[in-house]
Design a protein around this motif. Sequence first.
Motif, PDB file in Angstrom:
ATOM      1  N   SER A   1       0.794  -1.457   0.023  1.00  0.00           N
ATOM      2  CA  SER A   1       0.005   0.117  -0.049  1.00  0.00           C
ATOM      3  C   SER A   1       0.834   1.087  -0.166  1.00  0.00           C
ATOM      4  O   SER A   1       2.041   1.202   0.643  1.00  0.00           O
ATOM      5  CB  SER A   1      -0.847  -0.039   1.305  1.00  0.00           C
TER       6      SER A   1
ATOM      7  N   MET B   1       0.347   5.856   0.229  1.00  0.00           N
ATOM      8  CA  MET B   1      -0.417   6.991   0.572  1.00  0.00           C
ATOM      9  C   MET B   1       0.257   8.370   0.850  1.00  0.00           C
ATOM     10  O   MET B   1       1.352   8.270   1.277  1.00  0.00           O
ATOM     11  CB  MET B   1      -1.447   6.332   1.859  1.00  0.00           C
TER      12      MET B   1
ATOM     13  N   ILE C   1      -2.912   2.660   7.549  1.00  0.00           N
ATOM     14  CA  ILE C   1      -3.030   4.119   7.238  1.00  0.00           C
ATOM     15  C   ILE C   1      -2.338   5.204   8.084  1.00  0.00           C
ATOM     16  O   ILE C   1      -1.722   4.863   9.168  1.00  0.00           O
ATOM     17  CB  ILE C   1      -4.670   4.614   7.172  1.00  0.00           C
TER      18      ILE C   1
ATOM     19  N   ASP D   1      -8.754  -3.584   7.859  1.00  0.00           N
ATOM     20  CA  ASP D   1      -8.426  -2.373   6.900  1.00  0.00           C
ATOM     21  C   ASP D   1      -8.725  -1.280   7.580  1.00  0.00           C
ATOM     22  O   ASP D   1      -9.873  -0.949   7.754  1.00  0.00           O
ATOM     23  CB  ASP D   1      -9.283  -2.693   5.800  1.00  0.00           C
TER      24      ASP D   1
ATOM     25  N   ALA E   1      -8.958   2.836   7.460  1.00  0.00           N
ATOM     26  CA  ALA E   1      -9.312   3.707   6.445  1.00  0.00           C
ATOM     27  C   ALA E   1      -9.505   5.401   7.049  1.00  0.00           C
ATOM     28  O   ALA E   1      -9.621   5.355   8.421  1.00  0.00           O
ATOM     29  CB  ALA E   1     -10.580   3.526   5.848  1.00  0.00           C
TER      30      ALA E   1
ATOM     31  N   PHE F   1     -13.176   1.343   0.575  1.00  0.00           N
ATOM     32  CA  PHE F   1     -12.847   2.557   1.090  1.00  0.00           C
ATOM     33  C   PHE F   1     -13.673   3.483   2.031  1.00  0.00           C
ATOM     34  O   PHE F   1     -14.871   3.110   1.316  1.00  0.00           O
ATOM     35  CB  PHE F   1     -12.060   3.399   0.205  1.00  0.00           C
TER      36      PHE F   1
ATOM     37  N   HIS G   1      -7.064   3.185  -0.661  1.00  0.00           N
ATOM     38  CA  HIS G   1      -7.125   4.351   0.321  1.00  0.00           C
ATOM     39  C   HIS G   1      -7.720   5.658  -0.230  1.00  0.00           C
ATOM     40  O   HIS G   1      -7.048   6.198  -1.255  1.00  0.00           O
ATOM     41  CB  HIS G   1      -5.763   4.566   0.893  1.00  0.00           C
TER      42      HIS G   1
ATOM     43  N   ASN H   1      -8.142   9.508  -0.132  1.00  0.00           N
ATOM     44  CA  ASN H   1      -7.575  10.748   0.334  1.00  0.00           C
ATOM     45  C   ASN H   1      -8.602  11.979   0.396  1.00  0.00           C
ATOM     46  O   ASN H   1      -9.062  12.506  -0.693  1.00  0.00           O
ATOM     47  CB  ASN H   1      -6.334  11.251  -0.463  1.00  0.00           C
TER      48      ASN H   1
END
Length: 396
Positions: free
Chosen positions: A161, A163, A217, A268, A270, A318, A369, A371
């Motif tokens: 992942s 981000m 995250i 997960d 988020a 997400f 993910h 944003n």
Amino acid sequence: MVVLQLRFLLVPFLTSIMGAAQYMMQDAALMNYIDRRLLSLERLEKCNQDILDYVEEFRDFSKMVLSRLAGLNSYKTEVKSEVESLLTRVERAQRDIDYIGSVRDSNTCIEVHEDLVKQQLFEEAEEKKKLKLMLNASCDHMLAGIKSLKVVKKTGDKHGSWMKDSGKKHAKIYLLNGSVNNVILEFANIMAFMESNHTLKARRITLPFPWEGTGHIVYQGFLFYHRHGSLNEIIKFNIQKRKITDQMQLPGAGRIPAYQLSPSTKIDLAVDEQGLWAIHAEPETGGNIVITKINHITMSVEHTWDTPCNSKGAEAAFMACNTIYVVYNFPSGGTSRVQCVYDVLDAVNTYEIPVLYFPKRQGSHSAIHYNPKEKQLFAWGDGSQIIYKLHTKQKV
């Protein structure tokens, strides 16, 4: 004298004739014995052939039985889940029947029941008010489509992942390679990440405990991740100070994957406009996805919702504006699509939302993910780092 001579001549002659007859009788008996033995051998050969035919038929039958048993085993889990769901509905129906019987027998029970319903409705309204205050009901947009994609780079393993920290103003990029690892790569911006020798310019941050899955995250300067080897422990790690500042246990999570097509991800995490969320699945919900709002400061559960979205066939999900969007695909990979949507405040009519397809790409995602600052999706697809631009509209 002549008679005596004839006697001497006849005796050897008769003896030779009787000997020949005896030999002929022995030969006949031998031939008869050989015939019987040959007949026995023929019968034995036929018996052996019958046994071989039976063995071949038994092998074919065994193969058929084994194939059918394999098919039965594949449906065992589904049947068990359906039976458990049926038992739950039967229990609910029994409670409803008991209630109807009590209403029929007593008017007082009717009045009490109406009071309880009014009280329950009042409590639900108050709870919804609290949730709207907590979640900022002014968040009124929803996903209407996925406009385009950009493959930023292809680096790393199949699973991982990447981000930005939507809670900070800086443009730093964070890359977490693999489904089990303990090293974060931090880049000054996306241009530094896109350079060919990007790993040389990255700041390496080593975690005290490795992560599990791809559901971590970065938010407000902290990395939130599921600790590898634990059932449902979520770690809060200060990236600048390089130390753990807090942790929590997420009740009910960690026993089954959050998404069937991403089995390494049990929890997960988020972020959307409202802050930190956790997405997971539970056996008690029949594999349906559960979402939990987490206070990222106190590391405590604020509220939990059971969704109608099943984890079977799902590869990622997400959160955006109080709403979960679950992404489904095929086991062999294909066109990813958003096929289940759930708004925790019931501000979206999920039955009127069409299936939303990810554009121009065949494959699978191990992490997606949202944003909220840039209204984009940062996805990891088969080792590629991808940005999806979104099209939004007002909630109806």
